[in-house]
Write a protein that holds these residues in place. Structure first.
Motif, mmCIF file in Angstrom:
data_model
loop_
_atom_site.group_PDB
_atom_site.id
_atom_site.type_symbol
_atom_site.label_atom_id
_atom_site.label_comp_id
_atom_site.label_asym_id
_atom_site.label_seq_id
_atom_site.Cartn_x
_atom_site.Cartn_y
_atom_site.Cartn_z
ATOM 1 N N CYS A 31 43.393 -0.803 3.652
ATOM 2 C CA CYS A 31 42.389 -1.982 3.456
ATOM 3 C C CYS A 31 42.012 -2.212 1.370
ATOM 4 O O CYS A 31 43.277 -0.665 1.219
ATOM 5 C CB CYS A 31 40.893 -1.403 3.528
ATOM 6 N N LYS A 32 42.220 -2.426 0.612
ATOM 7 C CA LYS A 32 41.651 -2.599 -0.939
ATOM 8 C C LYS A 32 41.671 -1.385 -1.314
ATOM 9 O O LYS A 32 40.230 -0.643 -0.430
ATOM 10 C CB LYS A 32 41.041 -3.959 -0.847
ATOM 11 N N GLU A 34 39.500 -0.848 -3.817
ATOM 12 C CA GLU A 34 38.128 -0.553 -4.081
ATOM 13 C C GLU A 34 37.604 -0.155 -2.435
ATOM 14 O O GLU A 34 36.062 0.564 -3.197
ATOM 15 C CB GLU A 34 37.762 -1.994 -4.705
ATOM 16 N N TYR A 35 37.252 -0.530 -1.322
ATOM 17 C CA TYR A 35 37.099 0.151 -0.217
ATOM 18 C C TYR A 35 37.221 1.157 0.209
ATOM 19 O O TYR A 35 36.662 2.605 0.700
ATOM 20 C CB TYR A 35 37.515 -0.584 0.887
ATOM 21 N N TYR A 108 47.850 -7.151 3.748
ATOM 22 C CA TYR A 108 47.458 -6.516 3.845
ATOM 23 C C TYR A 108 46.603 -5.348 5.086
ATOM 24 O O TYR A 108 46.685 -3.795 4.730
ATOM 25 C CB TYR A 108 45.755 -6.424 3.869
ATOM 26 N N THR A 116 51.749 0.475 -2.012
ATOM 27 C CA THR A 116 51.357 1.069 -3.019
ATOM 28 C C THR A 116 52.696 1.785 -3.638
ATOM 29 O O THR A 116 52.741 1.822 -5.093
ATOM 30 C CB THR A 116 50.702 2.502 -2.922
#
Length: 117
Positions: A31-32, A34-35, A108, A116
């Motif tokens: 997931c992103k 920020e999560y 995603y 990454t």
């Protein structure tokens, strides 16, 4: 003496807290960022308490100081290990899971190692 106590606390974090934080991480780790940040914050707070660091200490340096890897690095290594192991299975459907290009979903949903690195 203090280093022995700190190592015991870090082992407790690795044995008790980290497995709860990484449960089913193959599903949600891509997931992103920020999560995933609240989990990294939780790990940093636990390490801050274990090390007895003051509240104004920089928490980004704590994992390296106490000898534990950051959560994102840990998730990358775990996912990489699992996806490399999928290639060695005999079942063709399981082998297809290891191929990120065969994933019909959004980018995603792929493994965190592909996103990454």
């Amino acid at each position: 003496m203090k280093s022995l106590l700190l190592r015991s606390k870090v082992r407790a974090i690795n044995a008790i807290i980290r497995p709860k934080m990484t449960y089913a991480s193959l599903v949600w780790s891509s997931c992103k960022p920020e999560y995933r940040k609240p989990l990294q914050t939780l790990q940093s707070k636990a390490l801050q308490i274990a090390a007895g660091a003051p509240c104004f200490a920089r928490t980004a340096d704590l994992p390296g100081d106490v000898g534990i890897e950051m959560l994102d690095n840990h998730l990358c290594k775990r996912n990489e290990k699992v996806y490399k192991g999928l290639d060695q299975k005999e079942n063709q459907l399981i082998k297809k899971l290891a191929d990120i290009s065969a994933n019909p979903f959004d980018h995603y949903l792929g493994p965190i190692t592909e996103l990454t690195m």
